[in-house]
Design a protein around this motif. Structure first.
Motif, PDB file in Angstrom:
ATOM      1  N   SER A 137      14.900  -1.467  -6.104  1.00  4.64           N
ATOM      2  CA  SER A 137      13.722  -1.595  -6.966  1.00  4.64           C
ATOM      3  C   SER A 137      14.013  -1.263  -8.421  1.00  4.64           C
ATOM      4  O   SER A 137      13.538  -1.971  -9.329  1.00  4.64           O
ATOM      5  CB  SER A 137      12.605  -0.676  -6.450  1.00  4.64           C
ATOM      6  N   PHE A 138      14.796  -0.214  -8.676  1.00  8.57           N
ATOM      7  CA  PHE A 138      14.944   0.291 -10.040  1.00  8.57           C
ATOM      8  C   PHE A 138      16.365   0.216 -10.587  1.00  8.57           C
ATOM      9  O   PHE A 138      16.584   0.518 -11.762  1.00  8.57           O
ATOM     10  CB  PHE A 138      14.441   1.734 -10.116  1.00  8.57           C
ATOM     11  N   THR A 139      17.333  -0.149  -9.747  1.00 11.87           N
ATOM     12  CA  THR A 139      18.685  -0.396 -10.238  1.00 11.87           C
ATOM     13  C   THR A 139      18.963  -1.899 -10.275  1.00 11.87           C
ATOM     14  O   THR A 139      19.491  -2.413 -11.265  1.00 11.87           O
ATOM     15  CB  THR A 139      19.733   0.304  -9.350  1.00 11.87           C
ATOM     16  N   ALA A 140      18.601  -2.592  -9.201  1.00 11.73           N
ATOM     17  CA  ALA A 140      18.703  -4.055  -9.180  1.00 11.73           C
ATOM     18  C   ALA A 140      17.452  -4.719  -9.740  1.00 11.73           C
ATOM     19  O   ALA A 140      17.428  -5.950  -9.895  1.00 11.73           O
ATOM     20  CB  ALA A 140      18.959  -4.543  -7.762  1.00 11.73           C
ATOM     21  N   PHE A 141      16.392  -3.928 -10.022  1.00  7.94           N
ATOM     22  CA  PHE A 141      15.150  -4.407 -10.656  1.00  7.94           C
ATOM     23  C   PHE A 141      14.372  -5.402  -9.804  1.00  7.94           C
ATOM     24  O   PHE A 141      13.587  -6.177 -10.316  1.00  7.94           O
ATOM     25  CB  PHE A 141      15.444  -5.034 -12.031  1.00  7.94           C
ATOM     26  N   GLN A 142      14.557  -5.395  -8.475  1.00  6.15           N
ATOM     27  CA  GLN A 142      13.872  -6.333  -7.589  1.00  6.15           C
ATOM     28  C   GLN A 142      12.757  -5.602  -6.840  1.00  6.15           C
ATOM     29  O   GLN A 142      12.944  -5.137  -5.716  1.00  6.15           O
ATOM     30  CB  GLN A 142      14.876  -6.951  -6.612  1.00  6.15           C
ATOM     31  N   LEU A 143      11.613  -5.508  -7.479  1.00  5.72           N
ATOM     32  CA  LEU A 143      10.501  -4.745  -6.906  1.00  5.72           C
ATOM     33  C   LEU A 143       9.996  -5.368  -5.609  1.00  5.72           C
ATOM     34  O   LEU A 143       9.635  -4.656  -4.676  1.00  5.72           O
ATOM     35  CB  LEU A 143       9.360  -4.648  -7.914  1.00  5.72           C
ATOM     36  N   GLY A 144       9.938  -6.690  -5.548  1.00  4.40           N
ATOM     37  CA  GLY A 144       9.442  -7.349  -4.346  1.00  4.40           C
ATOM     38  C   GLY A 144      10.320  -7.066  -3.138  1.00  4.40           C
ATOM     39  O   GLY A 144       9.824  -6.745  -2.052  1.00  4.40           O
ATOM     40  N   TYR A 145      11.624  -7.161  -3.330  1.00  5.36           N
ATOM     41  CA  TYR A 145      12.548  -6.899  -2.235  1.00  5.36           C
ATOM     42  C   TYR A 145      12.523  -5.428  -1.846  1.00  5.36           C
ATOM     43  O   TYR A 145      12.524  -5.084  -0.655  1.00  5.36           O
ATOM     44  CB  TYR A 145      13.963  -7.315  -2.635  1.00  5.36           C
ATOM     45  N   GLY A 146      12.480  -4.539  -2.833  1.00 13.09           N
ATOM     46  CA  GLY A 146      12.382  -3.105  -2.541  1.00 13.09           C
ATOM     47  C   GLY A 146      11.112  -2.771  -1.786  1.00 13.09           C
ATOM     48  O   GLY A 146      11.119  -1.924  -0.877  1.00 13.09           O
ATOM     49  N   ALA A 147      10.006  -3.457  -2.141  1.00 14.52           N
ATOM     50  CA  ALA A 147       8.745  -3.233  -1.424  1.00 14.52           C
ATOM     51  C   ALA A 147       8.853  -3.685   0.023  1.00 14.52           C
ATOM     52  O   ALA A 147       8.285  -3.054   0.926  1.00 14.52           O
ATOM     53  CB  ALA A 147       7.612  -3.969  -2.127  1.00 14.52           C
ATOM     54  N   ALA A 148       9.578  -4.765   0.285  1.00 13.34           N
ATOM     55  CA  ALA A 148       9.762  -5.237   1.662  1.00 13.34           C
ATOM     56  C   ALA A 148      10.507  -4.196   2.492  1.00 13.34           C
ATOM     57  O   ALA A 148      10.152  -3.940   3.655  1.00 13.34           O
ATOM     58  CB  ALA A 148      10.527  -6.564   1.665  1.00 13.34           C
ATOM     59  N   VAL A 149      11.528  -3.576   1.899  1.00 11.53           N
ATOM     60  CA  VAL A 149      12.252  -2.517   2.618  1.00 11.53           C
ATOM     61  C   VAL A 149      11.327  -1.336   2.880  1.00 11.53           C
ATOM     62  O   VAL A 149      11.350  -0.731   3.963  1.00 11.53           O
ATOM     63  CB  VAL A 149      13.487  -2.071   1.808  1.00 11.53           C
ATOM     64  N   ALA A 150      10.486  -1.003   1.888  1.00  7.74           N
ATOM     65  CA  ALA A 150       9.546   0.108   2.054  1.00  7.74           C
ATOM     66  C   ALA A 150       8.542  -0.180   3.165  1.00  7.74           C
ATOM     67  O   ALA A 150       8.176   0.723   3.937  1.00  7.74           O
ATOM     68  CB  ALA A 150       8.812   0.372   0.740  1.00  7.74           C
ATOM     69  N   VAL A 151       8.101  -1.425   3.283  1.00  7.04           N
ATOM     70  CA  VAL A 151       7.164  -1.794   4.341  1.00  7.04           C
ATOM     71  C   VAL A 151       7.828  -1.643   5.712  1.00  7.04           C
ATOM     72  O   VAL A 151       7.206  -1.148   6.664  1.00  7.04           O
ATOM     73  CB  VAL A 151       6.663  -3.237   4.137  1.00  7.04           C
ATOM     74  N   VAL A 152       9.093  -2.031   5.825  1.00  2.48           N
ATOM     75  CA  VAL A 152       9.812  -1.870   7.095  1.00  2.48           C
ATOM     76  C   VAL A 152       9.928  -0.383   7.443  1.00  2.48           C
ATOM     77  O   VAL A 152       9.737   0.008   8.606  1.00  2.48           O
ATOM     78  CB  VAL A 152      11.207  -2.525   7.015  1.00  2.48           C
ATOM     79  N   ALA A 153      10.224   0.456   6.439  1.00  2.00           N
ATOM     80  CA  ALA A 153      10.289   1.905   6.679  1.00  2.00           C
ATOM     81  C   ALA A 153       8.929   2.440   7.121  1.00  2.00           C
ATOM     82  O   ALA A 153       8.848   3.318   8.003  1.00  2.00           O
ATOM     83  CB  ALA A 153      10.761   2.627   5.420  1.00  2.00           C
ATOM     84  N   LEU A 154       7.846   1.914   6.524  1.00  2.48           N
ATOM     85  CA  LEU A 154       6.500   2.321   6.925  1.00  2.48           C
ATOM     86  C   LEU A 154       6.224   1.921   8.368  1.00  2.48           C
ATOM     87  O   LEU A 154       5.646   2.706   9.140  1.00  2.48           O
ATOM     88  CB  LEU A 154       5.468   1.683   5.998  1.00  2.48           C
ATOM     89  N   VAL A 155       6.638   0.725   8.754  1.00  2.00           N
ATOM     90  CA  VAL A 155       6.431   0.262  10.132  1.00  2.00           C
ATOM     91  C   VAL A 155       7.186   1.151  11.114  1.00  2.00           C
ATOM     92  O   VAL A 155       6.666   1.504  12.186  1.00  2.00           O
ATOM     93  CB  VAL A 155       6.865  -1.209  10.268  1.00  2.00           C
ATOM     94  N   ILE A 156       8.405   1.539  10.763  1.00  2.00           N
ATOM     95  CA  ILE A 156       9.191   2.428  11.630  1.00  2.00           C
ATOM     96  C   ILE A 156       8.473   3.763  11.800  1.00  2.00           C
ATOM     97  O   ILE A 156       8.388   4.303  12.919  1.00  2.00           O
ATOM     98  CB  ILE A 156      10.601   2.640  11.048  1.00  2.00           C
ATOM     99  N   SER A 157       7.918   4.299  10.708  1.00  4.14           N
ATOM    100  CA  SER A 157       7.179   5.566  10.790  1.00  4.14           C
ATOM    101  C   SER A 157       5.937   5.419  11.656  1.00  4.14           C
ATOM    102  O   SER A 157       5.601   6.322  12.439  1.00  4.14           O
ATOM    103  CB  SER A 157       6.790   6.041   9.381  1.00  4.14           C
ATOM    104  N   LEU A 158       5.242   4.275  11.531  1.00  3.14           N
ATOM    105  CA  LEU A 158       4.060   4.035  12.355  1.00  3.14           C
ATOM    106  C   LEU A 158       4.428   3.929  13.834  1.00  3.14           C
ATOM    107  O   LEU A 158       3.697   4.419  14.705  1.00  3.14           O
ATOM    108  CB  LEU A 158       3.353   2.758  11.903  1.00  3.14           C
ATOM    109  N   ILE A 159       5.564   3.298  14.128  1.00  2.00           N
ATOM    110  CA  ILE A 159       6.015   3.186  15.516  1.00  2.00           C
ATOM    111  C   ILE A 159       6.282   4.573  16.099  1.00  2.00           C
ATOM    112  O   ILE A 159       5.923   4.867  17.249  1.00  2.00           O
ATOM    113  CB  ILE A 159       7.274   2.303  15.598  1.00  2.00           C
ATOM    114  N   LEU A 160       6.890   5.446  15.294  1.00  8.18           N
ATOM    115  CA  LEU A 160       7.125   6.819  15.752  1.00  8.18           C
ATOM    116  C   LEU A 160       5.799   7.527  16.026  1.00  8.18           C
ATOM    117  O   LEU A 160       5.663   8.259  17.011  1.00  8.18           O
ATOM    118  CB  LEU A 160       7.936   7.581  14.706  1.00  8.18           C
TER     119      LEU A 160
END
Length: 295
Positions: free
Chosen positions: A260-283
């Motif tokens: 998000s802040f080194t490669a400047f790709q906020l959309g892609y970084g947000a997608a990774v964050a959503v996957v991390a959120l889904v993993i937390s919800l599964i737990l």
């Protein structure tokens, strides 16, 4: 009618009391999560044409994500990090500390203070403290200690990077585990232990057949809290290694930051964050299902 009116008035009072917390929850948890989900379907960036005119790209970020070897590496590193520090390190040492503090030991307050002390330092401050311990060279604290035993000093954050961040995060999390597990131990009636002792049960048998089964709800709750909080650890790892060397300590939170802040790709970084959120919800869902019998 009077009773119903009184109940409605009490409900309104409770809603007014909870309103500030609900507003904060909406502003700092729910809205950012929903906005991240929206960003994950765009090509939002910090530089270039996408920064001026972001557009909807559908599941392109997710397709790229699941074909990205660095993403899978970050998931694997996070898994090892969570298992090593939260599930094994913090739980085992926290349980030992909780059991020890229930016994009449000498210097009990000093022992408790030593365990609680790491929580007094913020993550970044603790990270810089440990850098002085683990850095290479003869002046590093750990190198100077082991030199007395004839062991060659090393740059521990370069040689054993993942093991070192597991050790540091375990050090910071023992207090939380100890407090929660102590609360679980306090709910077990002492009469059960006395009856088992009269029946000739050994300490190990009482631990396996009384303590662990009766503490299982507390243990499951701790596993959920520690796993989710460890997945979200950022400042400590960033201060120690910044995800290096060579991605050896690039946990999911560091990977999200880098994209998000080194490669400047906020959309892609947000997608990774959503996957991390889904993993937390599964737990969380797994915990609720595991506790269904207890509710």
């Amino acid at each position: 009618m009077a009773r119903n009116s009184h109940e409605k008035r009490a409900e309104r009072q409770w809603l007014l009391i909870l309103l500030p917390s609900l507003v904060l929850l909406l502003a700092f948890v729910i809205y950012p999560a929903l906005y991240s989900i929206y960003l994950s379907f765009t090509n939002e960036a910090l530089t270039g044409a996408a920064a001026l005119r972001p557009r909807f790209v559908g599941f392109r970020n997710y397709t790229r994500l699941f074909n990205d070897a660095k993403f899978w590496n970050s998931l694997f590193v996070t898994f090892v990090f969570v298992i090593g520090s939260a599930v094994i390190g913090q739980f085992v040492l926290g349980l030992i500390s909780a059991i020890a503090l229930r016994r009449p030991i000498r210097f009990r307050r000093v022992f408790s203070s030593i365990i609680l002390l790491p929580n007094a330092a913020p993550e970044v401050v603790a990270g810089f403290m440990w850098i002085s311990m683990l850095a290479g060279g003869d002046n590093a604290t750990l190198s100077r200690i082991i030199s007395f035993f004839g062991i060659t000093p090393a740059d521990w954050l370069q040689v054993f990077p993942l093991s070192m961040i597991i050790v540091v995060n375990t050090w910071r999390g023992i207090a939380t585990a100890m407090i929660l597990l102590t609360a679980g131990l306090s709910t077990i009636p002492t009469e059960i232990y006395e009856a088992a002792r009269m029946d000739g049960a050994t300490p190990s048998q009482m631990f396996r057949r009384i303590t662990l089964p009766l503490m299982m709800p507390t243990i499951l709750l701790y596993m959920l809290i520690s796993a989710v909080s460890t997945i979200a650890v950022f400042g400590l790892v960033y201060a120690l290694t910044r995800g290096g060397p060579g991605g050896a300590t690039e946990v999911v939170s560091i990977y999200i930051y880098n994209q998000s802040f080194t490669a400047f790709q906020l959309g892609y970084g947000a997608a990774v964050a959503v996957v991390a959120l889904v993993i937390s919800l599964i737990l969380g869902i797994a915990y609720v299902r595991a506790m269904k019998v207890e509710v």
